[in-house]
Design a protein around this motif. Structure first.
Motif, PDB file in Angstrom:
ATOM      1  N   PHE A   1      36.288  24.297  31.497  1.00 16.30           N
ATOM      2  CA  PHE A   1      37.383  24.464  30.519  1.00 16.30           C
ATOM      3  C   PHE A   1      38.086  23.125  30.481  1.00 16.30           C
TER       4      PHE A   1
ATOM      5  N   VAL B   1      34.481  25.028  36.181  1.00 18.07           N
ATOM      6  CA  VAL B   1      34.711  26.382  36.665  1.00 18.07           C
ATOM      7  C   VAL B   1      33.457  26.941  37.324  1.00 18.07           C
TER       8      VAL B   1
ATOM      9  N   GLY C   1      39.664  33.916  40.896  1.00 20.44           N
ATOM     10  CA  GLY C   1      39.603  32.551  40.363  1.00 20.44           C
ATOM     11  C   GLY C   1      38.310  31.838  40.680  1.00 20.44           C
TER      12      GLY C   1
ATOM     13  N   LYS D   1      33.995  34.522  38.297  1.00 25.99           N
ATOM     14  CA  LYS D   1      33.171  35.696  37.976  1.00 25.99           C
ATOM     15  C   LYS D   1      33.288  36.059  36.499  1.00 25.99           C
TER      16      LYS D   1
ATOM     17  N   GLU E   1      35.770  44.250  35.887  1.00 29.91           N
ATOM     18  CA  GLU E   1      36.709  45.080  36.633  1.00 29.91           C
ATOM     19  C   GLU E   1      37.122  46.317  35.834  1.00 29.91           C
TER      20      GLU E   1
ATOM     21  N   HIS F   1      36.442  43.900  42.392  1.00 27.04           N
ATOM     22  CA  HIS F   1      37.126  43.448  43.603  1.00 27.04           C
ATOM     23  C   HIS F   1      37.028  44.497  44.696  1.00 27.04           C
TER      24      HIS F   1
END
Ligand code: ATP
Ligand code: MG
Lengths: 274, 556
Positions: free
Chosen positions: A37, A42, A63, A66, A196, A227
């Motif tokens: 980015f 990243v 961060g 994923k 998620e 997570h």
């Protein structure tokens, strides 16, 4: 730079044999993929392959990239004008960056469910058939059929069949998330990306979605970011562990959780870091 | 005293005290503002509505003052419009509306209460509302027909008979108006078309035999239309004669005897006889007339329907133009334009555009739309009618366009705000479903931001509907012969001049020959303009709330 190391040889073989499956068997492979980015990198030189009809879980501390990798599969990152990439991702041996492939047709093959369920400000019915509508399909009987099938697949049909015309915002949060899943599968994609999907849901709603993922994997290839280690262990066939933009370990889920090869992986899955 | 208060607060934090003072100040500001608004609205509403309420009429006797407007008259009847007590010698001064402008030449006269010999409220007094010279106040004597006296005022059925005659005349009046404006108007138009056709043929350098035939046919047709015109005109004249065949004979309080053709009476009532319900009926009739009929006597009497209609059509038309225009601009700025120097400049320009005085827009509209665009249109499409301009003069189209230009920043800013408020998640999910950028905007972003767009429209409407200055350059007129929308092809006449409530107020209050007599109408019209703006706004707000409910985000 660590690559997809520590692969179980037998599993490798199975994967290789699947790759030789007759054409039509889709699989995804990420080759030397890096992502930026602006000036911040990243993702760094990722390599991994995913089988058709499997559920792959992406885990890793917050961060670590994923979501960025997940959103690369349907090129959704490109909405940010700063996004840049190197390397390639192929689905069924066809590069998603192939100039002959339109982004829109790619997104029809790769459906997505977001962390925050965001139904459109439309009726339940219109939410489900949205992807068909934008593709120009307006035949009422086809749409009806798709709506019913998708809602059934998303285990929502019985709850909403009498109120299809109501606003999608009248649903509960868990129902909304299942509506988003129905929306993602309405266009019969080959791959479903889930970022998620259960993080805003209570245990019962979560259990419903996990059950759903089990049923869906017969027809779809699923990649899920989570997570929740138990969830990754419950729903996925293989698991990839990322750390600061690197793929640290990628293996069968059982192996990752019971027999992690890398210290970082072990620390993370046992809850000692991240 | 303050210190004491401070002490009491010492235990608590200083911030709390400061906050309290700030709250007091802001609430003071709010209540002052509210008070002023309520007072203004109250004054306008009271004055505007009391115009329509029929008041009692008094008859006063006094010593004649030959130098005054009333000359040697010693009795006069009128409506008390103000009672003021002058401070030094505490004399009460009455202002009396005496009407009968045909006889007295004035509308109002002033008396010291002390100089009046006698004040009565005779039951027999009749108020007549006439098509010319405003109200008449007097004692009815009898009605006469072509062959002589028909009924005397003492007869118990007199009022009823007068009422039916007035009704008859009003119906006939409508017929006459229809005949003259519709049918004779249509003939005029047909004749004008023939003239244009003829002109077109004659301008050709060579005439074929066909053309010559056509010219002859035009002559024939013209003759036919002209004879039709004569017939219709005769019929109209006959009807007009009937309008004055019956007359009401009445006597003023000061003694003059007058014959008034029934056709000139609009409404009549006995102000000192009728009770509350009678008064309410007259009140209602007055309001109906005000809202639904056309103005008379340099706009100081009659209704304001054309002005309501003009304002309404212009405002709606402005909305129809400004909304898509502003929304498209906002979509471009918000969704497509890359943030850079250019976009920033555009934004600055938009914000500054909102601060440009409206008269500047009027001048721009006149120069650009009327003279340049309109003039070009005329040369291209209406050259035969020149030098009479069609679009090359002020009209409702140019006025709406100019106001749209003036209000477009409001819509852009409001829409942009609404567009950015749509959650990025919605856009992403739409794109993830395979929608293109435009489909996402059209199907998801725009509906979700519709309430914000409507807010912009409401603000634009509120600004546009009350604007007068630019309109004065762009086709607003004192009296428009026809409405911008009617049942004649092509129904919407965008080139027409129009009337406007805001301009009507200005015209009545400052341009009319007898502005004191027009004052009540100024109040009534102002009230109406405010009500119209409020109604338009309320409608938009209702729609917005419904949309909001529909697109309400779930609470998570
Ligand atoms: N649009 C963007 N512009 C700039 N940086 C970004 C953007 N999106 C993500 N990043 C950065 O990229 C990195 C990876 O982000 P990503 O969302 O992929 O993490 P993640 O692993 O999904 O984290 P989480 O578990 O918290 O969702 C982060 O450092 C983040 O700050
Ligand atoms: Mg994420």
């Amino acid at each position: 730079m660590e690559k997809a190391v520590n692969m179980d040889p037998e599993w490798e073989n199975r994967a290789a044999s699947r790759r030789q499956d007759p054409p039509g068997r889709s699989y995804i492979s990420v080759k030397d993929y890096s992502f930026w980015f602006g000036h911040t990198q990243v993702l760094q030189d990722l390599n991994l392959d995913m089988q058709k009809g499997s559920v792959t879980a992406f885990i890793g501390p917050s961060g670590c990239g994923k979501s960025t990798l997940l959103r690369s599969f349907n090129r959704l990152n490109e909405l940010d004008p700063q996004a840049r990439h190197r390397g390639d991702i192929t689905i069924e041996d066809l590069s998603i960056y192939d100039p002959a492939v339109e982004v829109i047709s790619l997104r029809k093959r790769v459906g997505m469910v977001f962390q925050k369920s965001n139904p459109f400000p439309k009726s339940i019915y219109e939410n489900v058939v949205y992807s068909l509508r934008v593709a120009g399909k307006n035949n009422k009987s086809i749409l009806d059929e798709v709506a019913e099938n998708s809602l059934r697949s998303a285990a929502l049909w019985d709850e909403v069949k009498d109120r299809l015309g109501e606003s999608a915002y009248s649903l509960s949060v868990g129902q909304m998330q299942r509506l988003c899943i129905a929306r993602a599968i309405a266009n019969e994609p080959e791959v479903i990306l889930m970022d998620e999907p259960c993080s805003a849901l209570d245990p019962i709603a979560t259990a419903k979605i996990e059950e759903l993922i089990h049923d869906l994997k017969i027809k779809y290839t699923i990649i899920i970011v989570t997570h929740n280690m138990q969830q990754a262990a419950r729903v996925s066939d293989s698991t990839a562990f990322f750390y600061t933009g690197n793929l640290i370990e990628y293996n069968k889920t059982q192996e990752i959780f019971l027999n992690p090869q890398n210290d970082k992986t072990e620390a993370y899955v046992s809850g000692r870091s991240g | 005293m303050v210190a004491k208060g401070m002490k009491a607060y010492k235990g608590k934090s200083q911030v709390g005290l400061k906050g309290e003072i700030a709250v007091w100040f802001s609430s003071l500001g709010l209540s002052l503002g509210l008070l002023m608004i309520v007072a203004l609205l109250g004054v306008i509403a009271y004055n505007g509505l009391s115009v329509f309420w029929p008041k009692r009429v008094v008859q006063v006797e006094f010593d004649p003052q030959p130098a005054s407007d009333l000359g040697s008259r010693s009795v006069v009847a009128g409506i008390i419009t103000s009672q003021k007590t002058k401070s030094p010698d505490s004399v009460e001064e009455w202002r009396l509306f005496v009407g009968n402008k045909d006889q007295y030449g004035i509308s109002f006269t002033y008396f010291d209460r002390g100089s009046l010999l006698n004040v009565t409220q005779p039951e027999g007094l009749l108020v007549l509302e006439r098509t010319a010279y405003g109200k008449a106040i007097g004692y009815p004597e009898h009605i006469s027909g072509p062959t002589g006296k028909i009924i005397s005022a003492e007869h118990p059925n007199f009022a009823q008979r007068l009422g039916s005659l007035v009704k008859e005349c009003q119906d006939r009046g409508k017929e006459i108006r229809k005949l003259e404006t519709r049918e004779i108007g249509a003939i005029h138009e047909a004749l004008e078309n023939l003239r244009l056709h003829q002109l077109r043929l004659e301008r050709q350098s060579e005439l074929s035999s066909e053309d010559r035939e056509a010219l002859e046919r035009i002559d024939e047709e013209r003759a036919r239309y002209e004879s039709l015109f004569t017939t219709l005109a005769t019929r109209a004249r006959l009807l007009r004669d009937l309008q004055i065949s019956h007359k009401l004979h009445y006597r003023l309080a000061s003694g003059e005897e007058i014959d008034l053709p029934i056709g000139e009476i609009h409404q009549f009532f006995y102000p000192n006889q009728i009770g509350f319900s009678g008064r309410a009926a007259v009140f209602w009739n007055h309001i109906k007339e005000f809202l639904l009929s056309e103005p008379r006597e340099a706009n100081t009497e009659g209704g304001v329907f054309p002005a309501i209609f003009g304002t309404f059509v212009m405002t709606l038309f402005m909305c129809v133009i400004v909304t898509p225009f502003g929304v498209l601009a906002a979509i471009y700025l918000c969704e497509y334009a890359k943030d850079g120097v250019f976009v920033r400049l555009v934004r600055i320009a938009i914000n500054n555009l909102a601060g440009v005085p409206s008269i500047v827009f009027g001048v721009f509209g006149l120069g650009f739309f009327v003279y340049w665009v309109g003039g070009t249109l005329d040369q291209l499409f209406f050259s035969l009618r020149l030098p009479t301009p069609t679009f090359g003069t002020g009209g409702i189209l140019w006025a709406s366009l100019t106001l749209a230009l003036m209000t477009v920043p409001v819509v852009i800013v409001a829409t942009e705000e609404a567009l950015t408020a749509v959650s990025p998640g919605l856009r992403e999910s739409s794109m993830a479903c395979g929608a293109s950028r435009w489909q996402t905007i059209q199907r998801i972003v725009l509906p979700a931001s519709a309430p914000g767009v409507l807010t912009g429209m409401i603000l634009a409407m509120a600004r546009g509907a009350g604007e007068v200055a630019p309109l004065m350059l762009l086709g607003v007129v004192k009296i428009a012969p026809s409405l911008p929308l009617d049942d004649q092809f092509p129904f919407l006449h965008l080139d027409r001049k129009f009337m406007h409530l805001g301009f009507h107020i200005y015209d009545l209050g400052f341009q009319s020959p007898d502005s004191e007599a027009a004052l009540p109408m100024v109040f009534a019209t102002t009230l109406l303009l405010i009500v119209l703006v409020v109604v338009l706004n309320l409608a938009a707000i209702l729609i917005r709330n419904r949309l909001r409910r529909k697109y309400q985000m779930a609470g998570f």
